[in-house]
Write a protein that holds these residues in place. Structure first.
Motif, PDB file in Angstrom:
ATOM      1  N   PRO A 172       1.207  -1.200  -0.361  1.00 36.75           N
ATOM      2  CA  PRO A 172       0.246  -0.542   0.386  1.00 36.75           C
ATOM      3  C   PRO A 172       1.202   1.222   0.352  1.00 36.75           C
ATOM      4  N   THR A 173       2.172   1.065   0.015  1.00 32.40           N
ATOM      5  CA  THR A 173       2.545   2.209   0.540  1.00 32.40           C
ATOM      6  C   THR A 173       4.004   2.421  -1.134  1.00 32.40           C
ATOM      7  N   THR A 174       3.520   1.713  -2.071  1.00 26.91           N
ATOM      8  CA  THR A 174       3.919   1.335  -3.663  1.00 26.91           C
ATOM      9  C   THR A 174       3.435   2.521  -3.940  1.00 26.91           C
ATOM     10  N   VAL A 175       3.670   3.662  -5.116  1.00 30.33           N
ATOM     11  CA  VAL A 175       2.592   4.756  -6.502  1.00 30.33           C
ATOM     12  C   VAL A 175       2.962   3.795  -7.120  1.00 30.33           C
ATOM     13  N   LEU A 176       2.462   3.129  -8.078  1.00 33.82           N
ATOM     14  CA  LEU A 176       2.468   2.253  -8.902  1.00 33.82           C
ATOM     15  C   LEU A 176       1.993   3.997 -10.023  1.00 33.82           C
ATOM     16  N   THR A 177       1.644   4.853 -10.073  1.00 32.75           N
ATOM     17  CA  THR A 177       1.522   6.146 -11.474  1.00 32.75           C
ATOM     18  C   THR A 177       0.758   6.828 -11.407  1.00 32.75           C
ATOM     19  N   SER A 178       0.728   7.920 -12.244  1.00 35.18           N
ATOM     20  CA  SER A 178      -0.507   9.347 -11.132  1.00 35.18           C
ATOM     21  C   SER A 178      -1.059   9.125 -13.074  1.00 35.18           C
ATOM     22  N   VAL A 179      -2.172   9.670 -12.690  1.00 37.20           N
ATOM     23  CA  VAL A 179      -2.698   9.894 -13.431  1.00 37.20           C
ATOM     24  C   VAL A 179      -3.721  11.334 -13.167  1.00 37.20           C
ATOM     25  N   SER A 180      -3.445  11.869 -14.254  1.00 36.30           N
ATOM     26  CA  SER A 180      -3.840  13.854 -14.299  1.00 36.30           C
ATOM     27  C   SER A 180      -5.203  14.150 -14.868  1.00 36.30           C
ATOM     28  N   GLN A 181      -5.802  14.894 -14.184  1.00 31.49           N
ATOM     29  CA  GLN A 181      -7.183  15.956 -14.421  1.00 31.49           C
ATOM     30  C   GLN A 181      -6.810  16.585 -15.618  1.00 31.49           C
ATOM     31  N   MET A 182      -6.500  16.801 -16.668  1.00 28.15           N
ATOM     32  CA  MET A 182      -6.573  18.281 -17.539  1.00 28.15           C
ATOM     33  C   MET A 182      -7.204  19.323 -18.179  1.00 28.15           C
ATOM     34  N   ASP A 183      -8.441  18.828 -18.463  1.00 24.51           N
ATOM     35  CA  ASP A 183      -9.450  19.685 -18.998  1.00 24.51           C
ATOM     36  C   ASP A 183     -10.549  19.791 -17.616  1.00 24.51           C
ATOM     37  N   PRO A 184     -10.530  21.227 -16.559  1.00 25.37           N
ATOM     38  CA  PRO A 184      -9.549  21.856 -17.349  1.00 25.37           C
ATOM     39  C   PRO A 184      -7.959  21.736 -16.732  1.00 25.37           C
ATOM     40  N   ILE A 185      -7.392  23.029 -16.912  1.00 28.52           N
ATOM     41  CA  ILE A 185      -5.863  22.606 -15.770  1.00 28.52           C
ATOM     42  C   ILE A 185      -5.532  23.909 -15.298  1.00 28.52           C
ATOM     43  N   LYS A 186      -4.955  23.247 -14.082  1.00 26.65           N
ATOM     44  CA  LYS A 186      -4.483  24.797 -13.229  1.00 26.65           C
ATOM     45  C   LYS A 186      -3.104  25.379 -13.617  1.00 26.65           C
ATOM     46  N   VAL A 187      -3.291  26.750 -13.707  1.00 28.54           N
ATOM     47  CA  VAL A 187      -2.004  27.302 -13.497  1.00 28.54           C
ATOM     48  C   VAL A 187      -1.777  28.443 -12.539  1.00 28.54           C
ATOM     49  N   PHE A 188      -0.404  28.229 -12.016  1.00 33.98           N
ATOM     50  CA  PHE A 188      -0.212  28.311 -10.693  1.00 33.98           C
ATOM     51  C   PHE A 188       0.731  30.016 -11.325  1.00 33.98           C
ATOM     52  N   PHE A 189       0.155  30.811 -10.498  1.00 30.21           N
ATOM     53  CA  PHE A 189       1.309  31.934 -10.101  1.00 30.21           C
ATOM     54  C   PHE A 189       1.345  32.814  -9.047  1.00 30.21           C
ATOM     55  N   SER A 190       2.400  34.009  -9.109  1.00 34.84           N
ATOM     56  CA  SER A 190       2.136  34.470  -7.566  1.00 34.84           C
ATOM     57  C   SER A 190       2.394  36.087  -7.831  1.00 34.84           C
ATOM     58  N   ILE A 191       2.324  36.722  -6.794  1.00 36.76           N
ATOM     59  CA  ILE A 191       1.359  38.495  -7.621  1.00 36.76           C
ATOM     60  C   ILE A 191       2.695  38.668  -5.831  1.00 36.76           C
ATOM     61  N   SER A 192       3.493  39.926  -5.744  1.00 34.88           N
ATOM     62  CA  SER A 192       3.858  40.787  -5.108  1.00 34.88           C
ATOM     63  C   SER A 192       2.916  41.019  -3.501  1.00 34.88           C
ATOM     64  N   GLU A 193       2.982  41.337  -2.017  1.00 35.29           N
ATOM     65  CA  GLU A 193       2.265  41.618  -0.933  1.00 35.29           C
ATOM     66  C   GLU A 193       1.847  42.982  -1.834  1.00 35.29           C
ATOM     67  N   GLN A 194       2.153  43.897  -2.498  1.00 33.48           N
ATOM     68  CA  GLN A 194       1.868  45.165  -2.714  1.00 33.48           C
ATOM     69  C   GLN A 194       0.463  45.421  -3.635  1.00 33.48           C
ATOM     70  N   GLU A 195       0.194  43.473  -4.623  1.00 30.07           N
ATOM     71  CA  GLU A 195      -0.030  43.723  -5.734  1.00 30.07           C
ATOM     72  C   GLU A 195      -1.366  43.495  -4.376  1.00 30.07           C
ATOM     73  N   TYR A 196      -0.902  42.226  -4.110  1.00 31.65           N
ATOM     74  CA  TYR A 196      -2.297  41.435  -3.457  1.00 31.65           C
ATOM     75  C   TYR A 196      -2.846  42.414  -2.616  1.00 31.65           C
ATOM     76  N   THR A 224       9.128  34.040   2.892  1.00 30.04           N
ATOM     77  CA  THR A 224      10.715  33.617   2.328  1.00 30.04           C
ATOM     78  C   THR A 224      10.791  35.051   0.902  1.00 30.04           C
ATOM     79  N   THR A 225       9.258  34.413   0.104  1.00 29.62           N
ATOM     80  CA  THR A 225       9.423  35.184  -0.898  1.00 29.62           C
ATOM     81  C   THR A 225       8.205  36.945  -0.542  1.00 29.62           C
ATOM     82  N   GLY A 226       7.898  37.282   0.158  1.00 33.45           N
ATOM     83  CA  GLY A 226       7.235  38.015   0.090  1.00 33.45           C
ATOM     84  C   GLY A 226       5.950  37.914  -1.194  1.00 33.45           C
ATOM     85  N   SER A 227       5.541  37.096  -1.329  1.00 30.81           N
ATOM     86  CA  SER A 227       4.484  37.047  -2.708  1.00 30.81           C
ATOM     87  C   SER A 227       3.360  36.048  -1.841  1.00 30.81           C
TER      88      SER A 227
END
Length: 413
Positions: free
Chosen positions: A228-252, A300-303
Motif C-alpha cells: 500500500p505504500t508503493t506508487v504505481l503511476t499517476s493520472v492527471s485530470q487536464m481539462d480544465p488545467i490549473k495555472v499557478f502564479f504569484s503576485i507581490s504583497e503590494q499587488e495583493y 520567504t518571498t513576500g508573495s
C-alpha cells in the motif's frame, strides 16, 4: 614721422583704394627717413590697416538665414486604457491522482498504455488475485458456519419458549438459549464483515484509475512486489488545467477586495480573463479564469499564490509547463498617452519636447506611468491635444522654431 603723417596713416582705413595709394606714396619718403625700429612699426600699422579693410569689404554681404528644422510630432491622446500585467506561471493538473496499491502482492499485468487517456474506473494494473480469492472463499465458509449456528440457536429459542412457559424446563435454560441466539447473530455479522473485507481485497487486486485523465509512466514492472505504500503511476485530470502564479504583497493589497470577492463565489465570474503565453511565444487560444487565492503570504518571498484555470480540450497543456500569464488587472480612465519614442530620459528624469501653436519648442519635465503597448502614460506635464516631437529630438533646442512634417497619434492598444 610728423603728426600730419600719422594722421594721414590713420585715415587709410576709411579712405578709398586710390586715396590709400596716394597716401602710401606720399608717406614712403617719411618712412625712409625714420629709424629702423620706428619704420617697422609704421609698416606693421599699414599691414593691419590693409587687412582690416579687406575683412571689412568681405563682410558687406548679410549672413545666410538658419533653415527651420522639420520634425515629426504626435498628439497627446486622452482615453480609457486597460493596464496589463504579466506573471510567470506554472501548469499543473486540475486533479493529480497518485495510483497506489491497496493490498500487498505481485504485479501480473499492466492494463493501460503509458501516456494515454484513461477513464475513471479503468483497470491499470492487475495484482495476483489467487491468494485473495482463497481468503474470500475461507471467509464465505466461516460465514456459512456462523449462519448455521444462528439457525440452531433460533430453533432452540423457539422450542424452549413454550416449555419454559409451561414450567416444563427451567427458565435459566431458556435464558441461555436466548443469549446463544444473540451471540450467533453477532457471529454472523462478524463473518459477513470478514467476507466483505475479503471481497474488497480481491477487488483491490485490480488497480483502477480514480479520475479521467492522462496516465503517466508506470513506476513498477510486471513481477514487482507492491504494497500500500508503493506508487504505481499517476493520472492527471487536464481539462480544465490549473495555472499557478504569484503576485507581490503590494499587488495583493491593491487588488485584495476584488480578489476576495471572486474567491467567495462557488463559480468565479466577472473577473478579468487571462491570456497564457507559451514557451514558444505563442498565445494559447482559450481564455482562463481566476479560481482561488492561497491562504497565506510566503514569508520567504513576500508573495501570495493565485490559481486560475484554462480549458484544455485537446490536452495541449501539460503539468510542469512554464508560461506567462497576461491580464488587464485594471482600467485607467482618462489616461494621457504619448508614443514611447517621444519620451527622453536624462539622469533619471523624463521630459517631452512640446511644440506650441507658434511652432516653437518647449522642453517640459513630465511624470511617467505605465507603458501601454507602444505608448506611455503621462501622469503630469502635458495636456490633451498638445503636440510632442517623436522624430528629430536631437535636432532642436528649447525655444527654437520647427516645421511640422507629419502628425501621428499615440496608440495604447
Amino acid at each position: 614721422m610728423t603728426k600730419k603723417s600719422r594722421a594721414e596713416l590713420m585715415t587709410l582705413q576709411g579712405g578709398s583704394p586710390a586715396e590709400k595709394d596716394v597716401l602710401r606714396l606720399s608717406c614712403r619718403p617719411a618712412i625712409r627717413s625714420l629709424p629702423v625700429r620706428a619704420a617697422s612699426r609704421v609698416v606693421l600699422g599699414l599691414l593691419l590697416v590693409t587687412v582690416s579693410s579687406a575683412l571689412g569689404c568681405g563682410n558687406t554681404n548679410a549672413a545666410p538665414a538658419i533653415s527651420t528644422r522639420e520634425v515629426e510630432v504626435a498628439s497627446v491622446v486622452q482615453k480609457d486604457v486597460p493596464i496589463f500585467s504579466e506573471w510567470v506561471a506554472t501548469l499543473d493538473g486540475y486533479v493529480n491522482a497518485q495510483i497506489q496499491a491497496q493490498v500487498t502482492g505481485y504485479i501480473v499485468a499492466q492494463k493501460y498504455k503509458e501516456g494515454s487517456f484513461v477513464r475513471k474506473g479503468q483497470i491499470l494494473f492487475q495484482i495476483d488475485p489467487r491468494p485473495f480469492q482463497a481468503l474470500l472463499d475461507q471467509a464465505n465458509a466461516q460465514l456459512a458456519q456462523a449462519q448455521a449456528q444462528l439457525g440452531k440457536a433460533e430453533m432452540d429459542v423457539g422450542r424452549d419458549t413454550p416449555l419454559a412457559r409451561e414450567r416444563a424446563i427451567a427458565q435459566s435454560q431458556l435464558d441461555n438459549d436466548i443469549q446463544a441466539n444473540r451471540a450467533a447473530k453477532a457471529a454472523v455479522k462478524a463473518a459477513e464483515a470478514q467476507a466483505e473485507q475479503a471481497r474488497l481485497n480481491l477487488d483491490f487486486t485490480a488497480v483502477k484509475s480514480l479520475v479521467d485523465g492522462i496516465a503517466g509512466i508506470a513506476q513498477v514492472q510486471i513481477g514487482n512486489l507492491v504494497n500500500p505504500t508503493t506508487v504505481l503511476t499517476s493520472v492527471s485530470q487536464m481539462d480544465p488545467i490549473k495555472v499557478f502564479f504569484s503576485i507581490s504583497e503590494q499587488e495583493y493589497l491593491h487588488f485584495a477586495e476584488r480578489i476576495n470577492a471572486q474567491t467567495q463565489k462557488e463559480i468565479p465570474s466577472g473577473g478579468p480573463s487571462f491570456d497564457l503565453i507559451l514557451a514558444d511565444g505563442s498565445t494559447y487560444p482559450h481564455k482562463g479564469i481566476g479560481l482561488l487565492t492561497n491562504r497565506q503570504v510566503d514569508t520567504t518571498t513576500g508573495s501570495i499564490q493565485l490559481v486560475c484555470s484554462f480549458p484544455n480540450p485537446h490536452n495541449i497543456l501539460r503539468p510542469g509547463q512554464f508560461g506567462r500569464l497576461r491580464a488587464a488587472a485594471e482600467v485607467r480612465h482618462g489616461a494621457l498617452l504619448v508614443p514611447q519614442k517621444a519620451v527622453s530620459e536624462l539622469q533619471g528624469a523624463y521630459q517631452l519636447e512640446v511644440v506650441g501653436s507658434d511652432n516653437k519648442v518647449s522642453i517640459r519635465p513630465v511624470t511617467v506611468g505605465e507603458r501601454v503597448g507602444e505608448a506611455w502614460i503621462i501622469e503630469s506635464g502635458v495636456e490633451p491635444g498638445e503636440l510632442v516631437i517623436v522624430e528629430g529630438l536631437q535636432k532642436v533646442q528649447g525655444g527654437s522654431t520647427v516645421k511640422i512634417k507629419q502628425t501621428e497619434s499615440a496608440k495604447g492598444e
